[in-house]
Enzyme design. Structure first.
Site, PDB file in Angstrom:
ATOM      1  N   LYS A 114      34.913  44.924  31.989  1.00  0.00           N
ATOM      2  CA  LYS A 114      34.078  46.142  31.865  1.00  0.00           C
ATOM      3  C   LYS A 114      33.737  46.413  30.396  1.00  0.00           C
ATOM      4  CE  LYS A 114      33.352  50.402  34.435  1.00  0.00           C
ATOM      5  NZ  LYS A 114      32.002  50.083  34.911  1.00  0.00           N
TER       6      LYS A 114
HETATM    7  N1  PMP Z   1      31.041  45.926  39.472  1.00  0.00           N
HETATM    8  C1  PMP Z   1      30.533  46.386  38.325  1.00  0.00           C
HETATM    9  C2  PMP Z   1      29.777  45.464  37.444  1.00  0.00           C
HETATM   10  C3  PMP Z   1      30.714  47.733  37.973  1.00  0.00           C
HETATM   11  O1  PMP Z   1      30.211  48.213  36.817  1.00  0.00           O
HETATM   12  C4  PMP Z   1      31.410  48.596  38.858  1.00  0.00           C
HETATM   13  C5  PMP Z   1      31.550  50.052  38.521  1.00  0.00           C
HETATM   14  N2  PMP Z   1      32.684  50.333  37.780  1.00  0.00           N
HETATM   15  C6  PMP Z   1      31.942  48.057  40.038  1.00  0.00           C
HETATM   16  C7  PMP Z   1      31.726  46.710  40.315  1.00  0.00           C
HETATM   17  C8  PMP Z   1      32.752  48.887  40.973  1.00  0.00           C
HETATM   18  O2  PMP Z   1      34.011  49.138  40.413  1.00  0.00           O
HETATM   19  P1  PMP Z   1      34.831  50.434  40.790  1.00  0.00           P
HETATM   20  O3  PMP Z   1      34.933  50.449  42.254  1.00  0.00           O
HETATM   21  O4  PMP Z   1      36.145  50.263  40.125  1.00  0.00           O
HETATM   22  O5  PMP Z   1      34.065  51.592  40.251  1.00  0.00           O
END
Ligand code: PMP
Length: 314
Positions: A157
């Site tokens: 991230k």
């Molecule tokens: N993939 C990406 C590239 C993201 O930015 C996110 C958002 N955080 C997700 C998947 C989903 O992750 P989460 O369920 O932890 O928000």
């Protein structure tokens, strides 16, 4: 978008207007940051705001920072406590989005990760829907490819890697779609621009494994568990071909922002019957009940923000 009143910045909570960085800041120039996206949900019956799975989010943020060579003393518990204080000051009585952001704070020229100053800032904003058509979105397969773990690890991230997501999302929106799926360099389905993906095919719920350049989504883990435990579905992590999506029975995306977004059309092809299917419908309802603290079994995922006086008895 309404600006926050406060932010956590350089070790304390300050008025948002004071949370500013200089234009030479390393992370602004080189994308050397990492962020989280956390939601808190208002439960009007209990007059309480619940942060959903904050510890999982802060563990992931610190892991992202670790990939970027961060050295500081923050712990997931400490970040949760700072967040609670920040949100109490804002006094929200509505759904919100919380953004913890780790960044390389030095104002210097030079691309690297080590021997730099690591900072974390946190702010929050009121938030409702992320994808407009979340009961029947139309997505396309992006012509861009997903960043690779050996280039810019998606698991991290990392702020810089969101240029990849921005390319994917912008092309989709400009072309009139609600979102896009992106393939890996090998041509398998990876994820959405900011969501993980699931397809229902032959009665099984299938999602790409964590080695497919996905972010290890917290909503993804939540949904995998709910699908198995509450709906009794077999959940499988395996590679997915593009055309399997065209032929599957149900398809949805998950994310903190996107929650459970039903995809009813992919590249002008209706998915299943072309309307939200029963599994997606059930998971969306279950997810909404759980994030708002309505289901005792999963209440340990809900962090209450406001301190309540115990109800007097007798
Ligand atoms: N993939 C990406 C590239 C993201 O930015 C996110 C958002 N955080 C997700 C998947 C989903 O992750 P989460 O369920 O932890 O928000």
């Amino acid at each position: 978008m309404t600006l926050p009143n406060y932010a956590y910045f350089k070790g304390k909570i300050v008025p948002y207007a004071e949370a500013k960085v200089g234009v030479m800041t390393h992370a602004l120039n080189y994308g050397t940051g990492a962020f989280g996206g956390v939601r808190a949900y208002w439960n009007s019956d209990e007059e309480q705001l619940f942060i959903f799975r904050p510890m999982d989010h802060f563990v992931r943020l610190l892991n992202s920072a670790k990939l970027l060579f961060a050295s500081f003393d923050y712990t997931p518990e400490g970040l949760r406590d700072i967040t609670l204080e920040l949100i109490r000051r804002e006094g929200y009585r509505e759904d919100i989005y919380i953004r913890p952001l780790f960044y390389k704070a030095d104002e210097i020229i030079g691309v690297k990760l080590h021997d730099l100053t690591d900072e974390i800032t946190i702010f929050s904003v009121p938030f409702t829907r992320y994808i407009e058509n979340d009961e029947g979105a139309h997505v396309t397969i992006s012509s861009w490819r997903r960043v690779d773990d050996n280039a810019v690890p998606a698991r991290g991230k990392i702020t810089g890697s969101y240029v990849n997501s921005a390319f994917i999302k912008t092309d989709a929106l400009v072309a009139g779609f609600d979102e896009a799926l992106v393939l890996t360099n090998q041509g398998h389905v990876s994820e959405g621009s900011a969501e993980n993906v699931f397809m229902l095919r032959r009665g099984k719920l299938i999602t790409p494994p964590v080695t497919e350049n996905i972010l290890e989504g917290i909503t993804r883990y939540t949904i995998m568990r709910l699908a198995h435990e509450e709906l009794g579905l077999e959940v499988v992590e395996r590679l997915i071909d593009r055309t399997e999506i065209y032929l599957c029975d149900e398809f949805f995306m998950t994310g903190t922002a996107a929650q459970v977004t039903a995809i009813t059309m992919v590249d002008y092809r209706p998915i299943g019957t072309g309307v939200m299917g029963p599994v997606t419908t059930q998971l969306r309802q279950l997810y909404d009940d759980i994030v708002r603290g309505r289901i005792p079994k999963y209440r340990h995922w809900n962090e209450p923000v406001y301190v309540k006086e115990p109800t007097p008895t007798g």
